[in-house]
Design a protein around this motif. Structure first.
Motif, mmCIF file in Angstrom:
data_model
loop_
_atom_site.group_PDB
_atom_site.id
_atom_site.type_symbol
_atom_site.label_atom_id
_atom_site.label_comp_id
_atom_site.label_asym_id
_atom_site.label_seq_id
_atom_site.Cartn_x
_atom_site.Cartn_y
_atom_site.Cartn_z
ATOM 1 N N ASP A 18 0.811 -1.218 0.000
ATOM 2 C CA ASP A 18 0.000 0.000 0.000
ATOM 3 C C ASP A 18 0.849 1.276 0.000
ATOM 4 O O ASP A 18 0.599 2.186 -0.785
ATOM 5 C CB ASP A 18 -0.944 -0.001 1.211
ATOM 6 N N GLN A 19 1.853 1.347 0.861
ATOM 7 C CA GLN A 19 2.666 2.559 0.925
ATOM 8 C C GLN A 19 3.447 2.784 -0.366
ATOM 9 O O GLN A 19 3.591 3.915 -0.816
ATOM 10 C CB GLN A 19 3.617 2.512 2.126
ATOM 11 N N GLN A 20 3.924 1.713 -0.975
ATOM 12 C CA GLN A 20 4.637 1.841 -2.246
ATOM 13 C C GLN A 20 3.686 2.367 -3.326
ATOM 14 O O GLN A 20 4.061 3.223 -4.126
ATOM 15 C CB GLN A 20 5.218 0.494 -2.667
ATOM 16 N N PHE A 24 4.208 5.899 -5.217
ATOM 17 C CA PHE A 24 4.297 5.848 -6.677
ATOM 18 C C PHE A 24 3.313 6.814 -7.325
ATOM 19 O O PHE A 24 3.679 7.621 -8.183
ATOM 20 C CB PHE A 24 4.051 4.408 -7.145
ATOM 21 N N LYS A 25 2.063 6.758 -6.893
ATOM 22 C CA LYS A 25 1.033 7.660 -7.440
ATOM 23 C C LYS A 25 1.388 9.115 -7.169
ATOM 24 O O LYS A 25 1.220 9.982 -8.033
ATOM 25 C CB LYS A 25 -0.336 7.329 -6.842
ATOM 26 N N SER A 26 1.895 9.391 -5.987
ATOM 27 C CA SER A 26 2.250 10.753 -5.606
ATOM 28 C C SER A 26 3.398 11.285 -6.468
ATOM 29 O O SER A 26 3.348 12.421 -6.963
ATOM 30 C CB SER A 26 2.639 10.784 -4.127
ATOM 31 N N VAL A 27 4.416 10.466 -6.660
ATOM 32 C CA VAL A 27 5.555 10.891 -7.478
ATOM 33 C C VAL A 27 5.127 11.077 -8.934
ATOM 34 O O VAL A 27 5.560 12.030 -9.593
ATOM 35 C CB VAL A 27 6.730 9.898 -7.349
ATOM 36 N N CYS A 28 4.280 10.207 -9.431
ATOM 37 C CA CYS A 28 3.765 10.384 -10.800
ATOM 38 C C CYS A 28 3.061 11.729 -10.928
ATOM 39 O O CYS A 28 3.289 12.468 -11.898
ATOM 40 C CB CYS A 28 2.800 9.261 -11.173
ATOM 41 N N ALA A 29 2.228 12.070 -9.961
ATOM 42 C CA ALA A 29 1.512 13.347 -9.996
ATOM 43 C C ALA A 29 2.481 14.522 -9.923
ATOM 44 O O ALA A 29 2.343 15.503 -10.670
ATOM 45 C CB ALA A 29 0.509 13.410 -8.847
ATOM 46 N N GLU A 30 3.483 14.412 -9.055
ATOM 47 C CA GLU A 30 4.478 15.486 -8.932
ATOM 48 C C GLU A 30 5.262 15.675 -10.221
ATOM 49 O O GLU A 30 5.609 16.801 -10.585
ATOM 50 C CB GLU A 30 5.459 15.177 -7.797
ATOM 51 N N GLN A 31 5.535 14.582 -10.930
ATOM 52 C CA GLN A 31 6.295 14.634 -12.176
ATOM 53 C C GLN A 31 5.399 14.915 -13.386
ATOM 54 O O GLN A 31 5.892 15.030 -14.504
ATOM 55 C CB GLN A 31 7.034 13.308 -12.399
ATOM 56 N N ASP A 32 4.095 14.985 -13.153
ATOM 57 C CA ASP A 32 3.103 15.226 -14.203
ATOM 58 C C ASP A 32 3.192 14.180 -15.323
ATOM 59 O O ASP A 32 3.202 14.506 -16.512
ATOM 60 C CB ASP A 32 3.246 16.638 -14.773
#
Length: 66
Positions: A18-20, A24-32
């Motif tokens: 779950d934490q991974q 992952f989703k958060s970094v994808c959003a940050e990187q657009d």
């Protein structure tokens, strides 16, 4: 491009902790970038590493796995 309807794309799925997943989703959003784009990059890098570590051309590995 809608990858779901493109004949040159296939779906890949799996389960991760779950934490991974959240990171992952958060970094994808940050990187657009989309999750699909990040997964494609990750799979490409993993396959290259497999090829480099085993000194086997990728095409030979794929055909021998079939």
């Amino acid at each position: 491009m809608d990858r779901r309807r493109s004949p040159g794309f296939r779906q890949v799925c799996g389960h991760v902790p779950d934490q991974q997943y959240r990171t992952f989703k958060s970094v994808c959003a940050e990187q657009d970038i989309t999750v699909a784009e990040a997964l494609e990059e990750a799979i490409t890098l993993w396959l290259k590493r497999q090829q480099d570590e085993q000194c086997i051309p990728l095409a030979d590995k794929v055909s021998s796995a079939a």
